[in-house]
Design an enzyme around this catalytic site. Structure first.
Site, mmCIF file in Angstrom:
data_model
loop_
_atom_site.group_PDB
_atom_site.id
_atom_site.type_symbol
_atom_site.label_atom_id
_atom_site.label_comp_id
_atom_site.label_asym_id
_atom_site.label_seq_id
_atom_site.Cartn_x
_atom_site.Cartn_y
_atom_site.Cartn_z
ATOM 1 N N LYS A 133 36.675 59.637 57.019
ATOM 2 C CA LYS A 133 37.567 59.518 55.846
ATOM 3 C C LYS A 133 38.061 60.911 55.432
ATOM 4 O O LYS A 133 38.243 61.764 56.289
ATOM 5 C CB LYS A 133 36.872 58.776 54.706
ATOM 6 C CG LYS A 133 36.287 57.439 55.150
ATOM 7 C CD LYS A 133 35.960 56.536 54.006
ATOM 8 C CE LYS A 133 35.232 55.307 54.530
ATOM 9 N NZ LYS A 133 35.008 54.297 53.521
ATOM 10 N N GLU A 169 35.038 44.251 58.817
ATOM 11 C CA GLU A 169 34.554 45.070 57.707
ATOM 12 C C GLU A 169 34.730 44.315 56.392
ATOM 13 O O GLU A 169 35.808 44.380 55.776
ATOM 14 C CB GLU A 169 35.347 46.371 57.628
ATOM 15 C CG GLU A 169 35.200 47.250 58.849
ATOM 16 C CD GLU A 169 35.320 48.716 58.456
ATOM 17 O OE1 GLU A 169 34.356 49.451 58.675
ATOM 18 O OE2 GLU A 169 36.353 49.116 57.908
ATOM 19 N N GLY A 189 31.219 51.195 51.625
ATOM 20 C CA GLY A 189 30.934 52.269 50.681
ATOM 21 C C GLY A 189 30.155 51.810 49.456
ATOM 22 O O GLY A 189 30.047 52.549 48.477
HETATM 23 C C1 PEP Z 1 34.269 52.316 56.551
HETATM 24 O O1 PEP Z 1 34.854 53.125 55.867
HETATM 25 O O2 PEP Z 1 34.861 51.787 57.490
HETATM 26 C C2 PEP Z 1 32.886 52.009 56.232
HETATM 27 C C3 PEP Z 1 32.311 51.005 56.834
HETATM 28 O O3 PEP Z 1 32.266 52.798 55.289
HETATM 29 P P1 PEP Z 1 30.707 52.738 54.860
HETATM 30 O O4 PEP Z 1 29.908 52.807 56.134
HETATM 31 O O5 PEP Z 1 30.515 53.947 54.015
HETATM 32 O O6 PEP Z 1 30.494 51.469 54.145
#
Ligand code: PEP
Length: 252
Positions: A11, A167, A173
């Site tokens: 990110k 996801e 997050g």
């Molecule tokens: C992402 O940003 O794709 C993600 C899965 O973040 P995190 O692992 O922090 O939840």
């Protein structure tokens, strides 16, 4: 059998110094073995230096976003050819932060997916539902619509050189991870959609899980038959945390 892909989405984090340290830690700690690969996706300004550091190692480099256009008057955008030029092999498209914060539509995500492939890179197509959508019982419908936008534009064969990342937005997050069973249910659903279209692609396409994956929960998620790796945000920012997931992948 499908290989496992452990992909870090950095990110908007890092600096030249911090990235160099993170990369040397990752490269030095890559587990022995086969059947898995590692990928890091730094912010645009660091792609070339991270790719130079990764050269000759077991770690690949990808971008977090790409323009759907090839060149020209698109201030602030980065063309697919530029990414492959600096050593990117993968591009994340349709991350929920791009969809929600920057208003990317599924049609635009499909165009980015195709643009990445046309430049010789592998798109990682992110799909996932919000908490409201899950609670309303529309998870599968949401995922299907996000997948269909790309299937309609690019065709099922395009997934022969693409990766999917499931996801759930409520797990990104937040520290809340989907249970291995919840994730497996959706991965099975996604693979099932491909089975109806092309059995070979269904069997080969890697489907990653993303959403607060970390060393402590990776083994349980990766043990599920349709989970082929992880797209990892927070836990990709420290070599030790990222390598804990890599080790779970190597032992799977
Ligand atoms: C992402 O940003 O794709 C993600 C899965 O973040 P995190 O692992 O922090 O939840």
């Amino acid at each position: 059998m499908r290989d496992i892909l452990v992909a870090g989405n950095w990110k908007m984090n890092g600096s030249s110094t911090a990235n160099a340290e993170l990369m040397s830690g990752i490269i030095a700690g890559v587990p022995e073995g086969s059947g898995f690969s590692l990928l890091v996706c730094p912010p645009f300004p660091y792609l070339a230096s991270v790719a130079a550091q990764a050269a000759g190692s077991a770690v690949s480099v990808g971008a977090q976003n790409v323009s759907e256009h090839q060149k020209g008057a698109f201030t602030g955008e980065v063309a697919p050819s530029m990414l492959s030029d600096v050593g990117c092999e993968y591009v994340i498209v349709g991350h929920s932060e791009r969809r929600s914060l920057y208003g990317e539509s599924s049609a635009q995500v499909a165009a980015k997916f195709q643009a990445a492939q046309a430049a010789g890179m592998t798109p990682i197509l992110c799909v996932g539902e919000t908490l409201e959508e899950r609670e309303a019982g529309t998870t599968e419908k949401v995922i299907d619509e996000q997948l269909d936008a790309v299937l309609d534009a690019a065709g099922v064969e395009a997934f022969g050189t693409a990766v999917i990342a499931y996801e759930p937005v409520w797990a990104i997050g937040t520290g809340v991870t989907a249970t291995p069973e919840q994730a497996q249910d959706m991965h099975r659903h996604i693979r099932g959609r491909f089975e109806a279209l092309n059995a070979d692609i269904a069997a080969s396409v890697q489907i990653l899980y993303g959403g607060s994956m970390k060393g402590e929960n990776a083994a349980g998620l990766l043990a599920k038959p349709d989970i082929d790796g992880g797209l990892i945000g927070g836990a990709s920012l420290k070599a030790e945390d990222f390598l804990a997931i890599a080790h779970a992948a190597a032992q799977n």
